[in-house]
Design a protein around this motif. Structure first.
Motif, mmCIF file in Angstrom:
data_model
loop_
_atom_site.group_PDB
_atom_site.id
_atom_site.type_symbol
_atom_site.label_atom_id
_atom_site.label_comp_id
_atom_site.label_asym_id
_atom_site.label_seq_id
_atom_site.Cartn_x
_atom_site.Cartn_y
_atom_site.Cartn_z
ATOM 1 N N TYR A 191 64.750 10.925 -25.242
ATOM 2 C CA TYR A 191 64.185 11.141 -25.952
ATOM 3 C C TYR A 191 63.275 12.100 -25.983
ATOM 4 O O TYR A 191 62.355 11.299 -25.505
ATOM 5 N N ILE A 192 62.863 13.589 -26.984
ATOM 6 C CA ILE A 192 61.543 13.611 -26.956
ATOM 7 C C ILE A 192 61.014 14.126 -28.038
ATOM 8 O O ILE A 192 61.949 14.171 -29.249
ATOM 9 N N GLU A 193 59.878 13.822 -28.840
ATOM 10 C CA GLU A 193 59.649 14.043 -30.287
ATOM 11 C C GLU A 193 58.180 14.677 -29.970
ATOM 12 O O GLU A 193 57.206 14.174 -29.490
ATOM 13 N N PHE A 194 58.101 16.079 -30.856
ATOM 14 C CA PHE A 194 57.079 16.707 -30.716
ATOM 15 C C PHE A 194 55.941 16.626 -32.368
ATOM 16 O O PHE A 194 56.973 16.759 -33.531
ATOM 17 N N PHE A 195 54.917 15.832 -31.727
ATOM 18 C CA PHE A 195 53.498 16.151 -33.026
ATOM 19 C C PHE A 195 52.447 16.558 -33.375
ATOM 20 O O PHE A 195 52.302 17.209 -32.016
#
Length: 437
Positions: free
Chosen positions: A180-184
């Protein structure tokens, strides 16, 4: 016709001629060789044998050998491919995906051939100055026992010739490779909590999480080497219900799975990518994760999503959507004197009717929700446009003019007399009034 094929054909022609010469003896004449008989023995056509006979039965290369077409199916995409190669993007599958988005219909082999012919465009690799140390030993974990997490950073170039950094939160199951990846916009602690909760909702809560010695996780180690947790992170662990194990400092091999995931994201997903907003980038990232989770991976010898749903989810606990969990998804913000809250580098207006100085903010996709401090009601919603301009809201300012009130006790007093009205110029003609007096 390459050199090996020419040599093989020349050997066949020479052998057939020797056989026919031994059969005919003194009657053999090279200029009167029966081409039909020679064709049956060699398998060549009459036209090929005539051409070889004209050259004295010597096989020579074709006149067009080595000549390339001026325009091929990949010619229209040379600029895109060259730009990717100059950016050190040499993965043929990544390049194929990028040019297919622009209409390329050729094969992967054509792309590989083009890359091999233009390797001079690829920047040279960094040379290792010293070896990494002695050989390590891989370890395994049971299903649902351990996840690994880390941050990755990438530079974003804008149309205004400016650049800024975005942070990529990455988490992977050590047993099956579910990722799982997510950008901030940044790697603050509140974004770490949000990323972990989103990952736990998809993958379940493990027994423990393996991570680096981040400032948002651990403060320091005591004299016996035990970690002294960050107060907010320790409260977060107790709320969600998991433990944390720290890697040895300056030893990234301990959590090599997530380190490799971050590298894979940079080399495969981010290579040559153009996006509009971080929300759009996260949509593409989640689609990419689903695609990778449903593919066979040789490192774990399985399809990650299938093994995770069958094995890991039996041991990992489900994350419940409680009030305490929602508080981490809605961080606290201070309201400025002019009625704005700042979130992800942008300012959003708050109604004047809300009299407190603190509120909670949460962004879901392209909508920003502003709650009161107790999460009882939604104060206002904003459409996130990712513009740097302030977003005002209705009733942010009252229509009445502001009025100053005394801040200290009033000690000075003055007097005011009653003013008598002046007589009119026609008062002298009021005869009746004089008789009454």
């Amino acid at each position: 016709m390459n050199e090996n094929n020419s040599n093989d054909l020349q050997t066949i022609i020479t052998q057939v001629i020797e056989e026919m010469k031994s059969e005919q003896g003194d009657k053999f004449d090279p200029n009167k060789i029966n081409l039909a008989e020679m064709g049956r023995r060699t398998g060549l056509t009459r036209a090929q044998l005539r051409r070889i006979k004209a050259n004295g039965f010597l096989v020579v290369p074709h006149a067009l050998t080595g000549r390339k077409a001026a325009s091929t199916i990949i010619s229209g995409y040379r600029g895109v491919i060259d730009d990717l190669l100059k950016k050190n993007v040499s993965n043929s599958e990544v390049i194929l995906e990028r040019i297919q988005e622009q209409g390329y219909t050729g094969s992967l082999t054509t792309v590989k051939r083009y890359i091999s012919e233009h390797k001079d465009l690829i920047p040279p690799k960094r040379q290792a100055v010293a070896p990494q140390g002695n050989r390590g030993r891989r370890y395994t974990s049971d299903a649902g026992e351990s996840y690994q997490m880390d941050w990755g950073f990438v530079n974003v170039d804008t149309d205004n010739n400016t650049s800024y950094k975005v942070a990529c939160f990455a988490m992977i199951c050590h047993h099956c490779g579910e990722r799982y990846i997510e950008f901030f916009p940044n790697a603050k602690q509140e974004n770490l909590f949000i990323g972990m909760i989103h990952a736990f909702k998809r993958m379940g809560v493990p027994d423990h999480v393996l991570t680096d010695n981040m400032k948002s996780v651990v403060l320091y180690r005591d004299s016996e080497g035990h970690p002294v947790w960050n107060h907010d992170y320790e409260a977060f662990m107790n709320t969600i219900g998991f433990d944390t194990k720290l890697c040895r400092p300056r030893h990234p091999f301990t959590k090599g799975a997530v380190e490799r995931l971050v590298r894979f994201v940079k080399e495969n997903f981010l290579a040559g990518r153009v996006f509009g907003t971080i929300t759009d980038l996260n949509y593409e990232a989640w689609k990419w994760c689903d695609n990778q989770n449903h593919r066979y991976h040789k490192a774990v010898d399985c399809i990650p999503h299938k093994r995770h749903s069958v094995s890991c989810m039996k041991n990992a606990s489900l994350l419940k959507d409680t009030f305490d969990v929602k508080k981490y998804l809605c961080p606290i913000r201070c309201i400025s004197f002019d009625g704005f809250v700042t979130y992800e580098g942008r300012r959003f207006g708050i109604p004047y009717s809300y009299g407190k100085h603190l509120c909670r903010v949460q962004r879901e996709n392209f909508t920003l929700y502003v709650y009161d401090l107790e999460l009882r009601k939604i104060l206002i919603t904003h459409d996130v446009t990712w513009s740097r301009k302030d977003s005002f809201c209705k009733d942010q300012f009252v229509d009445e003019q502001p009025e100053e009130k005394p801040s200290v006790l009033i000690k000075i007093s003055i007097s005011q007399k009653t003013e008598t009205p002046k007589k009119s110029a026609f008062a002298k003609f009021a005869f009746g009034g004089g008789r009454n007096e």
